[in-house]
Motif scaffolding. Sequence first.
Motif, short mmCIF file in Angstrom:
data_model
loop_
_atom_site.label_atom_id
_atom_site.label_comp_id
_atom_site.label_asym_id
_atom_site.label_seq_id
_atom_site.Cartn_x
_atom_site.Cartn_y
_atom_site.Cartn_z
N ASN A 52 0.78 -1.27 -0.01
CA ASN A 52 0.08 -0.12 -0.07
C ASN A 52 0.67 1.40 0.07
OD1 ASN A 52 -2.65 -1.58 0.49
ND2 ASN A 52 -1.32 -1.95 2.44
N LEU A 85 -1.40 -6.28 -8.93
CA LEU A 85 -1.98 -5.00 -9.33
C LEU A 85 -3.36 -5.19 -9.55
CD1 LEU A 85 -1.89 -1.90 -9.76
CD2 LEU A 85 -0.74 -2.26 -11.91
N LYS A 86 -3.68 -6.19 -10.65
CA LYS A 86 -4.94 -6.20 -10.95
C LYS A 86 -5.90 -6.75 -10.01
CE LYS A 86 -7.48 -8.87 -14.61
NZ LYS A 86 -7.33 -10.02 -15.68
N GLY A 97 -5.91 -5.91 -6.90
CA GLY A 97 -6.07 -4.81 -5.88
C GLY A 97 -5.21 -5.11 -4.90
N THR A 122 -1.68 -1.15 -4.00
CA THR A 122 -2.54 -0.03 -4.25
C THR A 122 -1.66 1.29 -3.93
OG1 THR A 122 -2.87 0.24 -1.55
CG2 THR A 122 -4.33 -1.22 -2.61
N GLU A 179 -3.63 -1.95 -16.42
CA GLU A 179 -4.19 -1.52 -15.35
C GLU A 179 -3.60 -0.31 -14.85
OE1 GLU A 179 -6.38 -3.34 -13.26
OE2 GLU A 179 -6.33 -5.00 -14.93
N GLU A 180 -3.09 0.54 -15.65
CA GLU A 180 -2.60 1.82 -15.43
C GLU A 180 -3.35 2.74 -14.45
OE1 GLU A 180 -0.34 0.11 -18.71
OE2 GLU A 180 -2.41 0.25 -18.31
N LYS A 235 -5.27 2.20 -12.31
CA LYS A 235 -5.33 2.02 -10.59
C LYS A 235 -4.12 3.02 -9.90
CE LYS A 235 -6.97 -2.47 -10.14
NZ LYS A 235 -7.41 -2.91 -11.28
N SER A 284 -5.78 7.26 -11.33
CA SER A 284 -6.77 7.93 -10.70
C SER A 284 -6.28 8.18 -9.14
CB SER A 284 -7.85 6.70 -10.70
OG SER A 284 -7.62 5.63 -10.03
N ASN A 285 -5.52 7.75 -8.87
CA ASN A 285 -4.91 8.22 -7.57
C ASN A 285 -3.73 8.95 -7.56
OD1 ASN A 285 -6.58 6.31 -5.38
ND2 ASN A 285 -6.10 5.01 -7.12
#
Length: 407
Positions: free
Chosen positions: A314, A340-341, A343, A346, A370-371, A373, A376-377
């Motif tokens: 994390n 990563l896929k 979750g 993170t 999965e970019e 993920k 968006s953060n």
Amino acid sequence: MKKKLFFALAIASLGFTFSCSDNDPVNPVNPEEGKEMEKTGELKDNETWTAGNVYILKGKVIVPEGKTLTIEPGTIIKGDKGSDVNASALIVDQGAKLIANGTADKPIIFTSIDDNIKVGEKSGTNLSQANVGLWGGVIVLGNAPISVAGDAKTANIEGIPANAPYGQYGGTNAADNSGSLKYVSIRHGGITIGQDNEINGLTLGGVGSGTTIDNIEIVGNQDDGIEWFGGSVNATNLLTWAAGDDGLDVDQAYSGTIKNALVIKGDDSGAALELDGPEGSKATEKSFTMENITINNNNNKSLVADLRDGVLANLKNIFAYNLTPEAVIKVNGPDSQAELKNGRITFANWEVLLPTGGSLNTFIVDAKGEEAKFISNAKAITAAADAKVGADLTAFGWTYAKSKKAF
């Protein structure tokens, strides 16, 4: 990731005999005050090292099981020269304790015998962060869980024979206590002990959450700044400057929290964060958290973060700047791509000062679709002064790096 080898030194007995006249002042705690005190091999009893002396590590100095080494604030420890089996290092074995609690005004300093620093000083005048590999480092070994091949509960630090009376780490006690390190500066270490093998500035092998790791500085280490081999110890207020390999390196299912850290790269540095996954089965998997991290890539072309071997992590409140186009997050290999896929890697609240022409889309690579993920953060900012996340740099006012205006 380079694997570290630590070779055992045959324990020798070295020492000095001192005398004093009737007119000499006597310190009832340590009558040898003001001396260079040579240390080698296993400590036979509990010891206290005092700020009035300089301690010279001659080869491996081991705090064995059941013993405690206490180091007073302001004490200077110097590692002697010598590579391979003669490399100097302080090793805290399983069941032993190191109580090294410095203060902001009186940090405990580990450095090279080549350093001209003297009692009462915070730095010498003849070495800089460019002087690396002049001695070994500090190694702490505990009884907390690790993840190694075959799900063994324990392992031996590589290079130390299995029949040596020290070198084992790992176990079942997540709350194990190896002591306390506060306001400790470790400089100019990482000596080569074999081809492509050097010692970290601070090695934490199976160290438990009962241990305190707080306000630690690593300067000019030839290999990693700090490396965690499993364990559950939490660590706060960490600074690494000009590591020859990675700034912060995690593997073997480390399960603690690393909070408030500053990684400042040098010309030869590797990844700021090298994060490796568990080496055992699913039953040994643990995740960890890194938060409030600032990465000054110093225009180095190596990675910001290397996510490897199915790491479970994390990563939040992280600020990265002074980047080149090559300085990115790499999701390294199918195991990490799967996590990563799923979750189990993170990202949260990243801010990135991108290089000219860069974008958040290209700041993470090999993510296999999965970019988002990460994107968006994360937020791209236009100036370092705009950063709202990252380390609280005021925590590092006591450091050598601050005195040299490294940040």
